[in-house]
Design a protein around this motif. Structure first.
Motif, PDB file in Angstrom:
ATOM      1  N   TYR A 147       0.885  -1.190   0.077  1.00 20.31           N
ATOM      2  CA  TYR A 147       0.025   0.003  -0.054  1.00 20.31           C
ATOM      3  C   TYR A 147       0.785   1.284  -0.026  1.00 20.31           C
ATOM      4  N   LEU A 148       1.836   1.114   0.841  1.00 17.79           N
ATOM      5  CA  LEU A 148       2.551   2.492   0.956  1.00 17.79           C
ATOM      6  C   LEU A 148       3.477   2.667  -0.171  1.00 17.79           C
ATOM      7  N   ALA A 149       3.810   1.667  -1.069  1.00 20.17           N
ATOM      8  CA  ALA A 149       4.803   1.917  -2.179  1.00 20.17           C
ATOM      9  C   ALA A 149       3.803   2.341  -3.523  1.00 20.17           C
ATOM     10  N   TYR A 209       4.254   6.991  -1.061  1.00 17.27           N
ATOM     11  CA  TYR A 209       4.978   7.107   0.412  1.00 17.27           C
ATOM     12  C   TYR A 209       6.283   6.429   0.688  1.00 17.27           C
ATOM     13  N   LEU A 210       6.462   5.269  -0.090  1.00 22.12           N
ATOM     14  CA  LEU A 210       7.490   4.578  -0.162  1.00 22.12           C
ATOM     15  C   LEU A 210       8.073   4.481  -1.400  1.00 22.12           C
ATOM     16  N   GLU A 211       9.326   4.972  -1.894  1.00 20.11           N
ATOM     17  CA  GLU A 211       9.819   4.846  -3.276  1.00 20.11           C
ATOM     18  C   GLU A 211      10.417   3.552  -3.724  1.00 20.11           C
ATOM     19  N   HIS A 212      11.040   2.667  -2.574  1.00 15.92           N
ATOM     20  CA  HIS A 212      11.095   1.165  -2.573  1.00 15.92           C
ATOM     21  C   HIS A 212      10.402   0.433  -1.501  1.00 15.92           C
ATOM     22  N   ASN A 213       9.992  -0.618  -2.025  1.00 14.32           N
ATOM     23  CA  ASN A 213       9.324  -1.589  -1.159  1.00 14.32           C
ATOM     24  C   ASN A 213      10.109  -2.902  -1.051  1.00 14.32           C
ATOM     25  N   MET A 214      10.953  -2.762   0.216  1.00 12.35           N
ATOM     26  CA  MET A 214      11.778  -3.787   0.526  1.00 12.35           C
ATOM     27  C   MET A 214      11.135  -4.848   0.945  1.00 12.35           C
ATOM     28  N   MET A 215       9.792  -5.003   1.196  1.00 15.56           N
ATOM     29  CA  MET A 215       9.344  -6.384   1.585  1.00 15.56           C
ATOM     30  C   MET A 215       9.124  -7.086   0.285  1.00 15.56           C
ATOM     31  N   ARG A 216       9.122  -6.743  -0.815  1.00 14.32           N
ATOM     32  CA  ARG A 216       9.291  -7.476  -2.058  1.00 14.32           C
ATOM     33  C   ARG A 216      10.508  -8.428  -2.013  1.00 14.32           C
ATOM     34  N   LYS A 217      11.415  -8.058  -1.390  1.00 11.05           N
ATOM     35  CA  LYS A 217      12.728  -8.919  -1.448  1.00 11.05           C
ATOM     36  C   LYS A 217      12.721  -9.908  -0.085  1.00 11.05           C
TER      37      LYS A 217
END
Length: 367
Positions: free
Chosen positions: A129-131, A142-150
């Motif tokens: 959502y934040l990405a 809100y977030l430029e990079h979604n680190m949870m995808r990794k």
């Protein structure tokens, strides 16, 4: 727990969250996500935000003070650290049980993979959502990079066959499901000793048979059954509110129709509800009819099933229906549709439940 109660509890939880997490819940509520699902997610976010503060990833002293910049500063290895924390975190136990284990110097049980995965799924949903959500001021996400995808999902070390074998031990299949209903209708009374237990059973027997019959006649979830209203019953079908906030129509097997018909005829006499009370299944509390709670249904199913054979949950009745339907149709698609699953991946386990027919086939293989 019904949707209204879940929504109340969710609202209580999120008032202590940062503004951007509150925005997540407003978006999902607008998308008509199930309040029960969102409440479960709220509990996971409380756990995650608390961990961020405890481990020094946030300088906040209150959950609401965790910042978006602190979310953005998280790296995949930080989130893997959180996943490891979930794996090692003890399950939530009753205080008495926890104290007993500590006094006996037994180690607290680790959380099961499915429970850990639920925490990962919840956090991933928030990061997604934040990405995707755009800040009105900057015009950027809100977030430029979604680190949870990794961050990978939790691996399930059990094979489908092993999972199927474990499930099969707690299923009512073939004639056993009908025998369970017959037991509640004609034989359970003989197991009772106290006058109070006999009186309570006789008062609620018609309702309880309708509930068990509806579980075995549809395979619906506990939350779906609890939240049903009288108007949701149609000719041979039930209107249910599925996970993900979608309405669905589910076919009711003939095994349940007689019990439902009898209950509907007696509902007003037995529980004396107000004219505007919509709930299908009722109980009386402090002199007033109200919607029966999910915990009461779980206890009821457990009580009857333990006296019959083995203590099981409403979810195992759902598994029983799915297994029986797959045996009859050999169609995972039909099973998924009846259970309200978006795909067949969650129903694949039913192909690995051995069952009497598969064993008989192997025994007769060379004869």
């Amino acid at each position: 727990m019904n949707q209204q109660e879940a929504n109340r509890r969710m609202e209580e939880e999120i008032q202590f969250f940062p503004w951007f997490v509150q925005n997540y819940f407003r978006k999902k509520s607008g998308d008509q996500y199930s309040s029960i699902t969102l409440y479960e997610y709220a509990k996971e976010y409380r756990r995650f935000l608390t961990w961020l503060i405890q481990e020094g990833f946030s300088s906040a002293t209150e959950l609401s003070e965790v910042t978006l910049a602190e979310f953005a500063a998280l790296w995949p290895e930080d989130l893997e650290f959180y996943k490891a924390h979930l794996v090692k975190a003890p399950k939530i136990l009753k205080e008495s049980t926890q104290k007993r284990l500590e006094e006996s110097e037994q180690s607290l049980p680790l959380r099961q993979n499915a429970t850990v995965q639920r925490g990962i799924t919840a956090v991933r949903s928030l990061f997604n959502y934040l990405a995707d959500a755009v800040d009105r001021t900057t015009g950027k996400p809100y977030l430029e990079h979604n680190m949870m995808r990794k961050v990978a999902n939790v691996k399930d070390n059990k094979t489908m066959a092993e999972r199927g074998a474990a499930i099969e031990k707690k299923l009512f299949l073939d004639e056993e499901a009908l025998d369970f209903l017959d037991f509640v209708e004609h034989r359970y009374l003989d197991t009772l000793k106290s006058r109070q237990a006999i009186t309570a059973f006789k008062k609620n027997q018609i309702r309880d048979l309708a509930i068990i019959g509806l579980f075995l006649g549809t395979g619906m979830r506990l939350s779906e059954l609890v939240n049903m209203n009288v108007q949701d019953l149609a000719a041979g079908e039930a209107r249910v509110y599925r996970k993900g906030g979608k309405w669905d129509m589910v076919v009711i097997s003939s095994v349940a129709i007689e019990f439902l018909t009898e209950y509907l005829a007696q509902r007003t006499i037995l529980y004396q509800p107000d004219e505007n009370e919509p709930a299908l299944f009722l109980t009386r509390y402090r002199g007033k009819a109200k919607r029966i709670a999910s915990g009461a249904i779980e206890a009821m199913v457990g009580k009857y099933s333990e006296a019959f054979k083995i203590k099981i949950s409403p979810h195992k009745l759902r598994h029983s229906v799915a297994t029986q339907l797959y045996t009859k149709t050999n169609s995972l698609v039909q099973v998924a549709e009846q259970l309200g699953q978006s795909g067949t991946s969650a129903t694949t386990v039913y192909t690995h439940i051995a069952g009497k027919k598969k064993r008989d086939a192997m025994n007769d293989l060379w004869t």
